[in-house]
Write a protein that holds these residues in place. Sequence first.
Motif, PDB file in Angstrom:
ATOM      1  N   ILE A   1       0.947  -1.047  -0.377  1.00  0.00           N
ATOM      2  CA  ILE A   1      -0.050   0.230  -0.094  1.00  0.00           C
ATOM      3  C   ILE A   1       0.996   1.154  -0.026  1.00  0.00           C
ATOM      4  CG2 ILE A   1      -1.471   1.298   1.214  1.00  0.00           C
ATOM      5  CD1 ILE A   1      -2.419  -1.480   2.766  1.00  0.00           C
ATOM      6  N   THR A   2       1.659   1.492   0.979  1.00  0.00           N
ATOM      7  CA  THR A   2       2.521   2.192   1.439  1.00  0.00           C
ATOM      8  C   THR A   2       3.856   3.296   0.026  1.00  0.00           C
ATOM      9  OG1 THR A   2       4.261   1.401   2.537  1.00  0.00           O
ATOM     10  CG2 THR A   2       2.427   2.658   3.505  1.00  0.00           C
ATOM     11  N   SER A   3       4.194   1.798  -0.504  1.00  0.00           N
ATOM     12  CA  SER A   3       4.942   1.684  -2.053  1.00  0.00           C
ATOM     13  C   SER A   3       3.878   2.885  -2.863  1.00  0.00           C
ATOM     14  CB  SER A   3       5.246   1.382  -2.340  1.00  0.00           C
ATOM     15  OG  SER A   3       4.170  -0.342  -3.035  1.00  0.00           O
ATOM     16  N   THR A   4       2.937   2.994  -3.071  1.00  0.00           N
ATOM     17  CA  THR A   4       2.014   3.154  -3.993  1.00  0.00           C
ATOM     18  C   THR A   4       1.003   4.532  -4.076  1.00  0.00           C
ATOM     19  OG1 THR A   4      -0.359   2.166  -3.024  1.00  0.00           O
ATOM     20  CG2 THR A   4       0.987   1.008  -4.535  1.00  0.00           C
ATOM     21  N   LEU A   5       1.834   4.876  -2.813  1.00  0.00           N
ATOM     22  CA  LEU A   5       1.112   6.619  -2.667  1.00  0.00           C
ATOM     23  C   LEU A   5       1.667   7.473  -2.859  1.00  0.00           C
ATOM     24  CD1 LEU A   5       0.230   5.663   1.866  1.00  0.00           C
ATOM     25  CD2 LEU A   5      -1.316   5.328  -0.861  1.00  0.00           C
ATOM     26  N   ASN A   6       0.644   8.335  -3.162  1.00  0.00           N
ATOM     27  CA  ASN A   6       1.971   9.477  -3.539  1.00  0.00           C
ATOM     28  C   ASN A   6       2.089  10.215  -2.900  1.00  0.00           C
ATOM     29  OD1 ASN A   6       2.214  11.768  -5.025  1.00  0.00           O
ATOM     30  ND2 ASN A   6       0.391  11.928  -6.138  1.00  0.00           N
ATOM     31  N   LYS A   7       3.485  10.701  -3.026  1.00  0.00           N
ATOM     32  CA  LYS A   7       4.154  11.323  -1.748  1.00  0.00           C
ATOM     33  C   LYS A   7       3.723  12.833  -1.981  1.00  0.00           C
ATOM     34  CE  LYS A   7       6.636   8.179  -0.844  1.00  0.00           C
ATOM     35  NZ  LYS A   7       5.917   7.033  -1.887  1.00  0.00           N
ATOM     36  N   ASP A   8       3.515  13.449  -2.923  1.00  0.00           N
ATOM     37  CA  ASP A   8       3.519  14.879  -3.563  1.00  0.00           C
ATOM     38  C   ASP A   8       1.509  15.263  -2.139  1.00  0.00           C
ATOM     39  OD1 ASP A   8       5.363  15.684  -4.342  1.00  0.00           O
ATOM     40  OD2 ASP A   8       4.635  15.341  -6.528  1.00  0.00           O
ATOM     41  N   GLN A   9       1.210  14.252  -2.644  1.00  0.00           N
ATOM     42  CA  GLN A   9      -0.518  14.566  -2.189  1.00  0.00           C
ATOM     43  C   GLN A   9      -1.126  13.733  -0.349  1.00  0.00           C
ATOM     44  OE1 GLN A   9      -3.640  11.456  -4.106  1.00  0.00           O
ATOM     45  NE2 GLN A   9      -5.385  12.239  -2.890  1.00  0.00           N
ATOM     46  N   TYR A  10      -0.246  12.953   0.153  1.00  0.00           N
ATOM     47  CA  TYR A  10       0.215  12.557   1.248  1.00  0.00           C
ATOM     48  C   TYR A  10       1.610  12.519   1.962  1.00  0.00           C
ATOM     49  CZ  TYR A  10      -3.758   9.769  -0.177  1.00  0.00           C
ATOM     50  OH  TYR A  10      -5.534   9.586  -0.712  1.00  0.00           O
ATOM     51  N   PRO A  11       2.054  13.937   3.024  1.00  0.00           N
ATOM     52  CA  PRO A  11       2.996  13.939   3.245  1.00  0.00           C
ATOM     53  C   PRO A  11       2.882  12.960   4.625  1.00  0.00           C
ATOM     54  CG  PRO A  11       1.541  15.975   3.920  1.00  0.00           C
ATOM     55  CD  PRO A  11       0.987  14.679   3.068  1.00  0.00           C
ATOM     56  N   LEU A  12       5.284  12.164   4.837  1.00  0.00           N
ATOM     57  CA  LEU A  12       5.344  11.131   5.049  1.00  0.00           C
ATOM     58  C   LEU A  12       4.590  10.040   4.782  1.00  0.00           C
ATOM     59  CD1 LEU A  12       5.054  13.222   8.832  1.00  0.00           C
ATOM     60  CD2 LEU A  12       6.195  12.982   7.740  1.00  0.00           C
ATOM     61  N   ALA A  13       3.833   9.744   3.803  1.00  0.00           N
ATOM     62  CA  ALA A  13       3.310   8.631   2.973  1.00  0.00           C
ATOM     63  C   ALA A  13       3.689   7.822   3.809  1.00  0.00           C
ATOM     64  CB  ALA A  13       3.283   8.898   0.890  1.00  0.00           C
ATOM     65  N   GLU A  14       5.323   7.476   3.439  1.00  0.00           N
ATOM     66  CA  GLU A  14       6.379   5.898   3.699  1.00  0.00           C
ATOM     67  C   GLU A  14       5.958   5.975   5.274  1.00  0.00           C
ATOM     68  OE1 GLU A  14       8.374  10.053   4.691  1.00  0.00           O
ATOM     69  OE2 GLU A  14       7.338   9.162   2.553  1.00  0.00           O
ATOM     70  N   LEU A  15       5.451   6.681   6.233  1.00  0.00           N
ATOM     71  CA  LEU A  15       4.866   6.053   7.262  1.00  0.00           C
ATOM     72  C   LEU A  15       3.697   5.727   7.710  1.00  0.00           C
ATOM     73  CD1 LEU A  15       7.280   8.979   9.152  1.00  0.00           C
ATOM     74  CD2 LEU A  15       7.970   6.087   8.985  1.00  0.00           C
ATOM     75  N   PHE A  16       2.928   5.509   6.746  1.00  0.00           N
ATOM     76  CA  PHE A  16       1.767   5.469   6.679  1.00  0.00           C
ATOM     77  C   PHE A  16       1.158   3.366   7.367  1.00  0.00           C
ATOM     78  CE2 PHE A  16      -1.481   8.484   4.281  1.00  0.00           C
ATOM     79  CZ  PHE A  16      -0.890   9.754   4.948  1.00  0.00           C
ATOM     80  N   TYR A  17       1.520   3.301   7.369  1.00  0.00           N
ATOM     81  CA  TYR A  17       2.303   1.582   7.527  1.00  0.00           C
ATOM     82  C   TYR A  17       1.796   1.213   8.895  1.00  0.00           C
ATOM     83  CZ  TYR A  17       7.143   2.077   9.312  1.00  0.00           C
ATOM     84  OH  TYR A  17       8.330   2.243   9.648  1.00  0.00           O
ATOM     85  N   ILE A  18       2.398   2.706  10.045  1.00  0.00           N
ATOM     86  CA  ILE A  18       1.905   2.931  11.009  1.00  0.00           C
ATOM     87  C   ILE A  18       0.824   3.158  11.574  1.00  0.00           C
ATOM     88  CG2 ILE A  18       1.949   4.316  13.027  1.00  0.00           C
ATOM     89  CD1 ILE A  18       5.514   4.953  11.937  1.00  0.00           C
ATOM     90  N   GLY A  19      -0.417   3.933  10.870  1.00  0.00           N
ATOM     91  CA  GLY A  19      -1.466   4.318  10.985  1.00  0.00           C
ATOM     92  C   GLY A  19      -1.896   3.292  10.502  1.00  0.00           C
ATOM     93  N   PHE A  20      -1.860   2.226   9.766  1.00  0.00           N
ATOM     94  CA  PHE A  20      -2.638   1.315   9.337  1.00  0.00           C
ATOM     95  C   PHE A  20      -2.168   0.285  10.507  1.00  0.00           C
ATOM     96  CE2 PHE A  20      -0.926   2.126   4.784  1.00  0.00           C
ATOM     97  CZ  PHE A  20      -2.218   3.350   4.445  1.00  0.00           C
ATOM     98  N   GLN A  21      -1.435   0.133  11.094  1.00  0.00           N
ATOM     99  CA  GLN A  21      -1.109  -1.113  12.201  1.00  0.00           C
ATOM    100  C   GLN A  21      -2.132  -0.629  13.280  1.00  0.00           C
ATOM    101  OE1 GLN A  21      -0.487  -3.879  12.008  1.00  0.00           O
ATOM    102  NE2 GLN A  21      -0.628  -4.396  14.024  1.00  0.00           N
ATOM    103  N   VAL A  22      -2.044   0.637  13.941  1.00  0.00           N
ATOM    104  CA  VAL A  22      -3.412   1.258  14.403  1.00  0.00           C
ATOM    105  C   VAL A  22      -4.590   0.923  14.542  1.00  0.00           C
ATOM    106  CG1 VAL A  22      -3.847   3.209  15.512  1.00  0.00           C
ATOM    107  CG2 VAL A  22      -1.528   3.359  15.572  1.00  0.00           C
ATOM    108  N   LEU A  23      -5.006   1.236  13.517  1.00  0.00           N
ATOM    109  CA  LEU A  23      -6.394   0.582  12.933  1.00  0.00           C
ATOM    110  C   LEU A  23      -6.474  -0.490  13.023  1.00  0.00           C
ATOM    111  CD1 LEU A  23      -6.077   2.930   9.469  1.00  0.00           C
ATOM    112  CD2 LEU A  23      -7.251   3.138  11.447  1.00  0.00           C
ATOM    113  N   SER A  24      -5.358  -1.333  12.903  1.00  0.00           N
ATOM    114  CA  SER A  24      -5.865  -2.957  13.066  1.00  0.00           C
ATOM    115  C   SER A  24      -5.609  -3.199  13.911  1.00  0.00           C
ATOM    116  CB  SER A  24      -4.763  -3.905  12.030  1.00  0.00           C
ATOM    117  OG  SER A  24      -4.165  -5.230  12.596  1.00  0.00           O
TER     118      SER A  24
END
Length: 282
Positions: free
Chosen positions: A28-51
């Motif tokens: 998921i994180t590898s496909t995210l647009n870095k300009d649209q989503y700041p700190l997109a490379e760290l979004f896996y942290i939030g995904f795990q929190v949701l899990s």
Amino acid sequence: MILLVPTTLLGLVWIWLAAGYEHKFETITSTLNKDQYPLAELFYIGFQVLSLVHFNTKSDYSRKKVKEMSEVYGRKYAEYYYYVQLGGQATYIVTILPFVFALAILANSPEALLLGIILGVLFVWYLSEAFKDKLTARRESLLSEFPQVLSKMTLLVNSGMVLRNAWNKVSDGGEGVIYEEMRQTGAELKNGISEQEAYHNFAERCGLKEMRKFASLVSQSLAKGSGDLSFFLKDMSDEMWEMKKNMVKRKSEQTNSKLLFPIVLIFIGILFMIMAPLLGSL
């Protein structure tokens, strides 16, 4: 010292999440647009929190948000983008909080803590507001183009062309959001979907009550087989042109009110520049 315990705990939680789950959500994180989503490379942290909290993406609130997402991204990807937005917001909260607490300890300042919390809120707000801007722009574009579409269809139907052919002719002759949606409806019609269902799908994708009204009137006319369709189209065309005029007027008023604030600031600045030397000479 009071802040040391929560700061340590938050920091350890962040390290645990950052170290243990990067590869789990890499697709998921590898496909995210870095300009649209700041700190997109760290979004896996939030995904795990949701899990971990077992966030319910099927609740009434979530379904409402997914439906809004579908207007911009389409039904196929709406839930994915909703999940990304939630994951991003959770990431910002979990990442900024320990940093803010640590900064407040180092600076020995409650103000630093407050400032950091405000910063975190702004990051969370940013993702929601960015999507709202896209949704508003799309809806305004649809409403702006719809009167012209109705006028063209009214002329074609009045000239004797059946609605289906008029629809395809209008959709092929324009560029914009509404024409793209119309071409998708035309593709559905070619694939054997009934006209009533195709126009209903068009209205649902647009997500506006005006389109739903249009789909309802057209469906009723097709079901009855009456010759009132041209009158329905004409009446609705007049109504939409009036709505467009009001929308343009309202946007103009909003633009003027937005310009007022910087003008006032400039005026205050000029006044201060004039008055400062006078006051200094007293």
